[in-house]
Write a protein that holds these residues in place. Structure first.
Motif, PDB file in Angstrom:
ATOM      1  N   ALA A   1      38.246  11.617 -70.395  1.00  0.00           N
ATOM      2  CA  ALA A   1      38.264  10.148 -70.454  1.00  0.00           C
ATOM      3  C   ALA A   1      38.111   9.677 -71.903  1.00  0.00           C
ATOM      4  N   LEU A   2      37.231  10.308 -72.650  1.00  0.00           N
ATOM      5  CA  LEU A   2      37.066   9.969 -74.063  1.00  0.00           C
ATOM      6  C   LEU A   2      38.314  10.360 -74.858  1.00  0.00           C
ATOM      7  N   GLY A   3      38.950  11.465 -74.452  1.00  0.00           N
ATOM      8  CA  GLY A   3      40.190  11.874 -75.101  1.00  0.00           C
ATOM      9  C   GLY A   3      41.307  10.878 -74.852  1.00  0.00           C
ATOM     10  N   GLN A   4      41.398  10.379 -73.629  1.00  0.00           N
ATOM     11  CA  GLN A   4      42.418   9.375 -73.330  1.00  0.00           C
ATOM     12  C   GLN A   4      42.172   8.087 -74.120  1.00  0.00           C
ATOM     13  N   GLN A   5      40.895   7.690 -74.215  1.00  0.00           N
ATOM     14  CA  GLN A   5      40.568   6.490 -74.975  1.00  0.00           C
ATOM     15  C   GLN A   5      40.939   6.670 -76.451  1.00  0.00           C
ATOM     16  N   ALA A   6      40.702   7.871 -76.974  1.00  0.00           N
ATOM     17  CA  ALA A   6      41.071   8.152 -78.363  1.00  0.00           C
ATOM     18  C   ALA A   6      42.575   8.000 -78.562  1.00  0.00           C
TER      19      ALA A   6
ATOM     20  N   GLU B   1      37.242   3.440 -67.730  1.00  0.00           N
ATOM     21  CA  GLU B   1      37.081   2.370 -66.752  1.00  0.00           C
ATOM     22  C   GLU B   1      36.658   2.899 -65.383  1.00  0.00           C
ATOM     23  N   ASP B   2      36.917   4.181 -65.119  1.00  0.00           N
ATOM     24  CA  ASP B   2      36.628   4.757 -63.799  1.00  0.00           C
ATOM     25  C   ASP B   2      35.336   5.568 -63.768  1.00  0.00           C
ATOM     26  N   ILE B   3      34.501   5.451 -64.782  1.00  0.00           N
ATOM     27  CA  ILE B   3      33.236   6.204 -64.794  1.00  0.00           C
ATOM     28  C   ILE B   3      32.392   5.859 -63.572  1.00  0.00           C
ATOM     29  N   ASP B   4      31.843   6.886 -62.954  1.00  0.00           N
ATOM     30  CA  ASP B   4      30.938   6.714 -61.812  1.00  0.00           C
ATOM     31  C   ASP B   4      29.517   6.574 -62.365  1.00  0.00           C
ATOM     32  N   TRP B   5      28.973   5.381 -62.267  1.00  0.00           N
ATOM     33  CA  TRP B   5      27.655   5.113 -62.840  1.00  0.00           C
ATOM     34  C   TRP B   5      26.527   5.335 -61.837  1.00  0.00           C
TER      35      TRP B   5
END
Length: 245
Positions: free
Chosen positions: A119-124, A73-77
């Motif tokens: 971030a992908l690890g947390q989502q997993a 959710e906090d990705i800097d785009w």
């Protein structure tokens, strides 16, 4: 309110979520006017939520993510970083983990590879998958030591059971012959059944040369590259951008 004996029985049954709900005065008051079935449904839902929360807590603790606060959710785009919202949205659903696919994150120092990997690890972990973060050089050193104390097979089996293994800083230093062999063993146990996320400053096209042994390089790359999701991050260092902001 229920008496202490009943609460102790619920604790003995490990229904701690229900105990918390029953001890919550606000919940008790708001539910007091509801029919029995609805009150029971509320208690069951609190127990489910409690267990989900505790499981996530355990998974995140075991994951040892370098950036524990990183989340999708906090990705800097901002800027042209080579990030696709469509790709990230697809990865966030977890199908790549369910099918044992890999993710390869490449880019220059400071561009956010480790942060995105965490971030992908947390989502997993949120999706209920077991995760472990490790810097590739340290993990290979750990496996080398495991040969000496006789725990190599046991450690490989532990790593093979992980739903997601994050290997950070892949290719950051020259690789020794024994490390190539251990890397092949590690990946061979995971191919097609468990996912591996790799971050590297080297582009994927340079990994074969880095591995420095054609036969083993072919075997290793065959296990991680084909059918993987590749993300090449671009742009300025995120550390510089953060300081500038």
């Amino acid at each position: 309110m229920l008496n202490e004996h009943t609460l102790n029985q619920l604790r003995a049954l490990r229904l701690d979520g229900m105990v918390a709900a029953l001890n919550d005065a606000a919940t008790h008051i708001s539910a007091s006017e509801l029919p029995f079935e609805q009150r029971l449904a509320l208690l069951v839902q609190r127990e489910v939520d409690w267990r989900d929360s505790k499981r996530l807590e355990r998974l995140l603790k075991a994951a040892r993510l370098k950036v524990s606060s990183a989340c999708l959710e906090d990705i800097d785009w901002r800027g042209s970083r080579g990030l696709s919202r469509e790709v990230i949205a697809s990865l966030s659903g977890g199908d790549w983990l369910r099918h044992g696919h890999n993710v390869l994150l490449t880019g220059a120092t400071g561009c956010g590879k480790t942060w995105l990997a965490c971030a992908l690890g947390q989502q997993a972990a949120r999706l209920g998958f077991s995760v472990l973060y490790a810097r590739a050089p340290r993990l290979l050193e750990e496996l080398h030591v495991a040969h000496g104390d006789g725990s190599f097979g046991k450690r490989l089996a532990q790593l093979a059971r992980l739903d997601l293994l994050i290997l950070d800083d892949f290719g950051i230093a020259p690789i020794a012959a024994h490390e190539r062999n251990d890397l092949l063993e590690l990946l061979d146990d995971r191919v097609g059944t468990r996912s591996t996320l790799i971050t590297s400053q080297l582009p994927v096209t340079a990994w074969h040369a880095w591995l420095d042994e054609p036969t083993l390089a072919d075997a290793i790359l065959d296990r991680i590259v084909h059918g993987s999701h590749k993300i090449a991050l671009k742009g300025e260092s995120m550390r510089k951008l953060s300081k500038a902001a």
